[in-house]
Design a protein around this motif. Structure first.
Motif, mmCIF file in Angstrom:
data_model
loop_
_atom_site.group_PDB
_atom_site.id
_atom_site.type_symbol
_atom_site.label_atom_id
_atom_site.label_comp_id
_atom_site.label_asym_id
_atom_site.label_seq_id
_atom_site.Cartn_x
_atom_site.Cartn_y
_atom_site.Cartn_z
ATOM 1 N N LYS A 105 2.314 -14.741 2.164
ATOM 2 C CA LYS A 105 2.141 -14.927 3.601
ATOM 3 C C LYS A 105 1.473 -16.288 3.854
ATOM 4 N N ARG B 118 -4.100 -3.863 -6.517
ATOM 5 C CA ARG B 118 -4.821 -5.012 -6.000
ATOM 6 C C ARG B 118 -3.995 -6.285 -6.147
ATOM 7 N N ILE C 179 10.486 -16.140 0.720
ATOM 8 C CA ILE C 179 9.265 -15.362 0.989
ATOM 9 C C ILE C 179 9.582 -14.222 1.950
ATOM 10 N N GLU C 180 10.345 -14.539 2.968
ATOM 11 C CA GLU C 180 10.692 -13.516 3.954
ATOM 12 C C GLU C 180 11.504 -12.389 3.318
ATOM 13 N N VAL D 108 9.791 -5.325 0.613
ATOM 14 C CA VAL D 108 8.600 -4.469 0.577
ATOM 15 C C VAL D 108 8.568 -3.555 1.800
ATOM 16 N N ILE E 230 1.222 -10.372 -1.947
ATOM 17 C CA ILE E 230 1.740 -10.375 -0.570
ATOM 18 C C ILE E 230 0.908 -11.319 0.312
ATOM 19 N N LEU E 231 -0.390 -11.263 0.116
ATOM 20 C CA LEU E 231 -1.271 -12.120 0.924
ATOM 21 C C LEU E 231 -0.956 -13.586 0.699
ATOM 22 N N PHE F 20 -0.822 -6.525 -6.333
ATOM 23 C CA PHE F 20 0.306 -6.438 -5.419
ATOM 24 C C PHE F 20 -0.105 -6.956 -4.038
ATOM 25 N N MET F 21 -1.265 -6.449 -3.609
ATOM 26 C CA MET F 21 -1.771 -6.862 -2.303
ATOM 27 C C MET F 21 -2.000 -8.370 -2.295
ATOM 28 N N CYS G 188 9.177 -10.121 1.385
ATOM 29 C CA CYS G 188 8.392 -9.211 2.220
ATOM 30 C C CYS G 188 9.285 -8.161 2.873
#
Lengths: 636, 399
Positions: B112, B102, B46-47, B53, B108-109, B104-105, B50
């Protein structure tokens, strides 16, 4: 003037005509009245009598229209007088309601005034005027208008017309007069010098006409209010003050402080006259020889052209008296005139001079629209002068789009002829047809088949000409000449193209703004989430992404326009002198609050708050402020 | 704030899930579905995602995620192992694309959110996950997710992108499916005797990984999986599993991952054959196909979930005549059924199985479908006392 108007004429005329026709017919079979008896009844008909009975021809069909026509004639005259006298017009129109259907119309101007001697004839005699016998662009043409209005007032109320006029040199004069319809002659009721009236004319000169008449006042379409609004658009150099029957004062301040150039007078063009007129001109000319007549009484005919015409005419009629330019005019008979007429049609003659035309001008049209119409996009086009039937004319078009204009109705067409708004018989008018046959779909507007385009659009069409071909004496619609319609169409297309460019640009901007807002909405979320996971600074990520979003959407701004060229940040519309874009008036993306009132909020505000004097003034000022802001940007 | 709230919720949920025999001392280790090592791997993934990105953002490059495509187009049938496998095709999801921004956002959410879950060593249901990442975007009235289905889809994307299983992300689905039979298991430390489950049976959890469920003692000879709860109850009441020494499972229609994982483990670890009793309709056939070969949507998990040896007992198109069923049980095939049946017949794993081609053709020729329950018209216990024992005896099943 032929009296074959039985079906439309008043009862008297009709009966007389019918009796006459019947009498003619019946004399053949059995005799009822002898020729002598009939002769006793046959007499001249005065023009005023004719128009009194056929008042619809002059625009006095019904009380409502009569009121409008009266004000229109008075205002037209006032504007003409001011401009000819070189004064910036300041005109006050007062509509005083005496009874439900009785009004007192007062129109006051600051023109040069009328000398005492002429007052009687101008206001008390039909077909008396300065404008009929010359080829010059002016609002009035025939010299019927104001005297007909006075006559109508007299007929409906019995009250005479009151004229107060002051010239520079003499004190004010007050005259009341009636028109003697049977003789078409003024009849003075009172006549006195009235120094008291000087107070009406602070500039020391001017004219004030008061007519009491039957009428009906109604707001909305084809109303006095509309007429004044449109007049203010076409005459941005004039200041109007209108006091309506509710005693509210509405001001239409100036949009510009320059008088339009004075129109030059021209002689008739040979191609523009008919045979009958030619014969008349031959009879009346002061020249003795044919060559001199052609050179002196027409424009665009020099010595060479005159002899060419004479030769051609002589060829077509070899046995006539025509002997070249040296022919005596007095020897010209009907056949000679006909030969000459034919020669004129067959000869190439330079188009008439066009310096006799004074268009409103793109700048003035824009100024006029800007102060009266609350739109976001304005564009104007002035065509080069053209000729129909030997009469020079010039077409101008201006359009206003968007802003507070209602978007779900048909476009509104404001028609003008020599700066006079035309309110009636829209569908009969050449300009209306020209708007309809223009393909507005190409410019991004909806247009149902055989109809006006739909959308928040106001189209202004102006025809300037030394002789505007009206379809009737009441001057309501422009006759449909191919040359005129073509010029109108070309001007409309010119404006339409600019509107198209603007609309495409706007929709692109809107789309980009939406795109940008989508990205910007999510960037914040992504930045915070990434910070939580990676520990990088959210602000930094946000700024970096924000920068990218701006770049991405800006890139898309640079899409190709309809000519395949990259549209730069400063589009070509920005450098166009004939386009004004009021940035503040562009509605926000989600702002769908539209005002139904075509002319923006000024009127509805007035309705809500009667007696508030300067509401119109304020909005107009705001508009002009916008304009100056815009122009200053341009010069930078 | 949202995290705290949902965390409390899970805690409460867990408390209810635990059986009464659970001792309080074990509480500390509960919730651990995967090993600490795998947890670390997952957080690392996950890290990494991100960081990529962030890096591309700061470098003024368009940030993107490459997501393996979960559809028939990106799915292969492995003939040798007879399971479905996912191909290598990926779809690029970029931020600066109006249609993808949307999603994509949301991706990421949710990544996290998963990282937070792993770090807190807690698990959440799909629904819990949806609430965890749900909030209104600042300065707008738009929510990060409109409904749970939106977040479910993104989570599946995330699974394949991170090449990590749902349970590795500490997310589980709603539990579904029941088990009873001659087996004792240990679920999260609690010993469960599946012979003493009363009428309700043991609810198969959503996560059936060895770290959660261990097999203790098993006497069963095979597993009988039935389609729905009603038939399962019939078998349970008739003590079928006792008489025939087997394990009886049920998946409430299309079996969820937990049931499939459990079946696969019973088959692989204990060597029990799996027999399926499903409806005679395209949907029943596809359930069998999913159990046997894996599903198209979760092709990446086939290896762990498929039971290539699974057999199909019935009911079959021929049973209408063979068992002399009443005409009332016939349900006419509609156009959708027919289209689906033809589609299934064309799947490569059915195409090379002649008996299946005959079976599907027979069903289409019949023009009707039948549910397992239709056997009840013969006799209440016909299915458990006659039908299944006879077929097992004769080894009469489709493969």
């Amino acid at each position: 003037m032929s009296i074959a108007t039985a079906p439309t004429g008043g009862p008297g005329t009709g009966r007389k005509n019918m009796a006459k026709a019947a009498a003619k017919k019946k004399t053949k079979s059995r005799s009822r009245a002898s020729a002598e008896e009939m002769a006793a009844r046959q007499r001249e008909i005065s023009v005023s009598e004719f128009f009194a009975k056929n008042r619809h021809l002059l625009g006095f069909d019904n009380p409502r229209k009569a009121l409008l026509t009266t004000i229109k004639e008075a205002v037209d005259n006032a504007l003409d007088a001011c401009e000819e006298g070189g004064v910036l017009p300041e005109i006050e129109v007062k509509l005083l309601q005496l009874e439900e259907t009785r009004f007192k119309v007062t129109v006051r101007d600051n023109g040069p005034g009328i000398v005492r001697k002429q007052i009687d004839n101008i206001f008390g005699k039909l077909l008396y005027g300065s404008k009929f016998h010359r080829m010059k662009m002016s609002r009035g043409q025939q010299g019927i208008g104001i005297s007909a209005a006075g006559m109508y007032g007299l007929m409906t109320t019995g009250k005479p017309v009151k004229i107060i006029s002051k010239t520079k040199r003499k004190p004010a004069h007050e005259v009341t007069l009636k028109i003697d319809t049977s003789k078409n002659r003024p009849e003075v009721v009172t006549d006195r010098e009235s120094p008291d009236a000087d107070k009406y004319f602070p500039e020391g000169h001017g004219t004030m006409v008061t007519i009491e008449m039957e009428g009906r006042y109604q707001k909305g379409k084809q109303s006095v209010d509309e007429y004044l609004e449109q007049t203010a658009i076409a005459n941005p150099h004039a200041w109007f003050v209108y006091i309506n029957p509710a005693n509210e004062t509405i001001e239409f301040p100036r949009g510009m402080d320059e008088l339009p150039e004075e129109a030059k007078e021209i002689k008739p063009h040979p191609k523009g006259i008919e045979l009958g007129t030619l014969i008349q001109m031959i009879e009346r000319t002061e020249s003795t020889k044919l060559g001199g007549f052609l050179q002196n009484d027409f424009c665009r005919v020099g010595q060479q052209k005159a002899s060419e015409l004479c030769k051609t005419a002589a060829k077509t009629a070899p046995n006539s008296n025509l002997k070249g330019p040296q022919t005596y005019v007095s020897k010209m008979g009907h056949s000679e005139a006909e030969a000459l007429y034919k020669a004129i049609q067959d000869t190439r003659i330079t188009a008439p001079p066009t310096d006799c035309l004074v268009p409103i001008g793109s700048r003035a049209m824009l100024a006029g629209l800007l102060k009266e119409v609350k739109a976001e996009f304005f564009s104007a086009a002035t065509r080069p002068p053209a000729v129909y039937r030997g009469n020079p004319f010039q077409i101008e078009v201006a359009i206003a789009y968007g802003g507070q204009l209602s978007s779900d109705e048909s476009a509104r067409v404001l028609r003008f002829a020599n700066r006079v708004p035309l309110l009636y018989q829209q569908s009969a008018c050449s300009s209306f047809k020209a708007v309809m046959e223009t393909s507005w779909k190409n410019y991004g507007l909806a247009q149902p088949r055989n109809a006006l385009p739909t959308g928040p659009l106001v189209v202004l069409i102006h025809m300037a000409s030394v002789w505007v071909p009206f379809t009737s004496e009441s001057k309501e619609a422009i006759a449909d000449y191919d040359e005129i319609r073509k010029e109108m169409r070309l001007a409309l297309q010119e404006c339409g193209r600019k509107l198209g460019i603007y609309l495409r640009r706007r929709s692109r901007m809107k789309k980009e703004a939406e795109r940008r807002s989508i990205f910007e909405r999510y960037i914040g979320e992504i930045a915070t989430a990434c910070e939580a996971v990676t520990g990088s600074d959210a602000k930094k990520i946000y700024d970096a992404l924000q920068k990218q979003a701006a770049k991405k959407t800006a890139e898309a701004d640079n899409k190709l326009d309809e000519d395949g060229q990259v549209v730069r940040k400063t589009s070509r519309l920005d450098d166009d002198e004939q386009v004004i874009i009021v940035e503040d008036a562009i509605p926000a993306i989600d702002d769908d609050e539209a005002t139904d009132d075509l002319f923006g909020d000024a009127r509805s505000r007035l309705r809500r708050d009667p007696g508030k004097k300067s509401s119109r003034k304020k909005t107009a000022k705001k508009a002009s402020k916008k304009k100056t802001r815009k122009t200053s940007r341009k010069t930078r | 704030m949202a995290t705290k709230k949902t965390a409390r919720k899970t805690a409460a949920k867990k408390a209810t899930k635990k059986t009464t025999r659970k001792s309080p001392s074990r509480k500390k280790t509960t919730g651990r579905t995967v090993s600490a090592k795998r947890d670390k791997e997952t957080t690392g993934k996950i890290e990494k995602l991100c960081t990529t990105v962030v890096k591309s953002s700061l470098a003024q490059k368009d940030p993107f995620l490459d997501i393996p495509i979960r559809s028939v187009s990106n799915m292969k049938f492995n003939h040798r192992e007879r399971i479905l496998e996912m191909g290598d095709n990926t779809q690029r999801r970029t931020l600066f694309n109006v249609g993808q921004a949307r999603k994509f956002m949301q991706s990421i959410l949710l990544s996290k959110g998963c990282r937070e879950l792993i770090q807190a060593d807690k698990t959440l249901s799909l629904r819990g996950m949806y609430y965890m990442s749900l909030h209104t975007i600042e300065g707008t009235n738009e929510k990060t997710f409109n409904d749970q289905s939106e977040s479910d889809g993104i989570l599946e994307d995330l699974e394949v992108t991170l090449d990590g299983l749902r349970e590795e992300l500490h997310v589980f689905a709603k539990k579904r499916g029941t088990m009873v039979g001659n087996i004792t298991i240990r679920d999260n430390g609690d010993e469960i005797d599946c012979r003493r489950m009363g009428t309700g049976g043991y609810a198969i959890p959503s996560i059936c990984e060895p770290s959660v469920i261990q097999f203790e003692k098993c006497e069963a000879d095979f597993v009988l999986h039935v389609e729905k709860d009603t038939v399962w109850s019939r078998f349970n009441e008739d003590r079928f599993w006792e008489q025939h020494n087997c394990i009886l499972t049920e998946g409430s229609g299309q079996p969820p991952r937990g049931v499939r994982r459990l079946l696969a483990r019973l088959n692989q670890e204990l060597g029990l054959p799996v027999y399926c009793l499903l409806d005679c309709d395209p949907w029943g056939h596809y359930i069998y196909s999913v159990i046997k070969q894996g599903s198209i949507n979760l092709a990446f998990e086939s290896k762990r979930m498929a039971v290539p040896e699974a057999k199909f007992i019935g009911i079959r198109a021929g049973d209408y005549d063979d068992c002399e069923l009443s005409p009332d049980v016939r349900i006419a095939l509609n156009e959708r059924d027919i289209a689906r049946a033809k589609q299934i017949a064309d799947y490569p794993w059915f195409l090379d199985r002649k008996p299946w081609q005959i079976e599907i053709r027979k069903m289409l020729a019949n023009g009707f479908k039948m549910e397992v329950e239709s056997l009840i018209t013969k006799d209440i216990s016909y299915v458990s006392e006659v039908y299944v024992p006879e077929r097992l005896q004769a080894a009469d099943f489709l493969d």
